[in-house]
Design a protein around this motif. Sequence first.
Motif, mmCIF file in Angstrom:
data_model
loop_
_atom_site.group_PDB
_atom_site.id
_atom_site.type_symbol
_atom_site.label_atom_id
_atom_site.label_comp_id
_atom_site.label_asym_id
_atom_site.label_seq_id
_atom_site.Cartn_x
_atom_site.Cartn_y
_atom_site.Cartn_z
ATOM 1 N N SER A 137 -23.412 -14.732 4.833
ATOM 2 C CA SER A 137 -23.892 -13.716 3.896
ATOM 3 C C SER A 137 -24.775 -12.669 4.568
ATOM 4 C CB SER A 137 -24.656 -14.373 2.753
ATOM 5 O OG SER A 137 -25.827 -15.005 3.244
ATOM 6 N N SER B 144 -24.322 -22.343 13.526
ATOM 7 C CA SER B 144 -23.634 -21.133 13.070
ATOM 8 C C SER B 144 -24.516 -20.350 12.105
ATOM 9 C CB SER B 144 -22.306 -21.484 12.406
ATOM 10 O OG SER B 144 -22.530 -22.255 11.266
ATOM 11 N N ARG B 145 -24.293 -19.046 12.093
ATOM 12 C CA ARG B 145 -25.082 -18.174 11.224
ATOM 13 C C ARG B 145 -24.548 -18.213 9.802
ATOM 14 N NH1 ARG B 145 -25.487 -12.330 13.397
ATOM 15 N NH2 ARG B 145 -23.268 -12.509 13.137
ATOM 16 N N ASP B 146 -25.398 -17.798 8.887
ATOM 17 C CA ASP B 146 -24.991 -17.688 7.502
ATOM 18 C C ASP B 146 -24.090 -16.462 7.359
ATOM 19 O OD1 ASP B 146 -24.774 -17.995 4.792
ATOM 20 O OD2 ASP B 146 -26.745 -17.158 4.337
ATOM 21 N N ASP C 160 -21.894 -26.654 12.983
ATOM 22 C CA ASP C 160 -22.319 -26.190 11.666
ATOM 23 C C ASP C 160 -23.803 -25.864 11.642
ATOM 24 O OD1 ASP C 160 -21.842 -25.557 8.963
ATOM 25 O OD2 ASP C 160 -22.593 -27.520 8.338
#
Length: 88
Positions: A56, A52-54, A49
Amino acid sequence: MPWVYLLLAAAAFVLALKTNSPAILALSLLAALGLLVAGVMSLLARRLDSTSRDVSVIIDPVELRRLREQAEARKLAAAASQADNAPR
């Protein structure tokens, strides 16, 4: 929270080593195994977590096509200006 699982797994393992009853030994070992797996999975989930990339910021296909068209237009404009500035 993952450290609590691992601490409880260690406590269950110590209980398994100290007991004389086979039933408590079996339950303690099963609990230690389950808590150990839960702790490791929780640590891995936390690590995954955090890396990981956002979601949005992911570009949708329409925006990607628009950016490609802009890049192609800039490339054509640069090639045209190079052709105009070339010595004859």
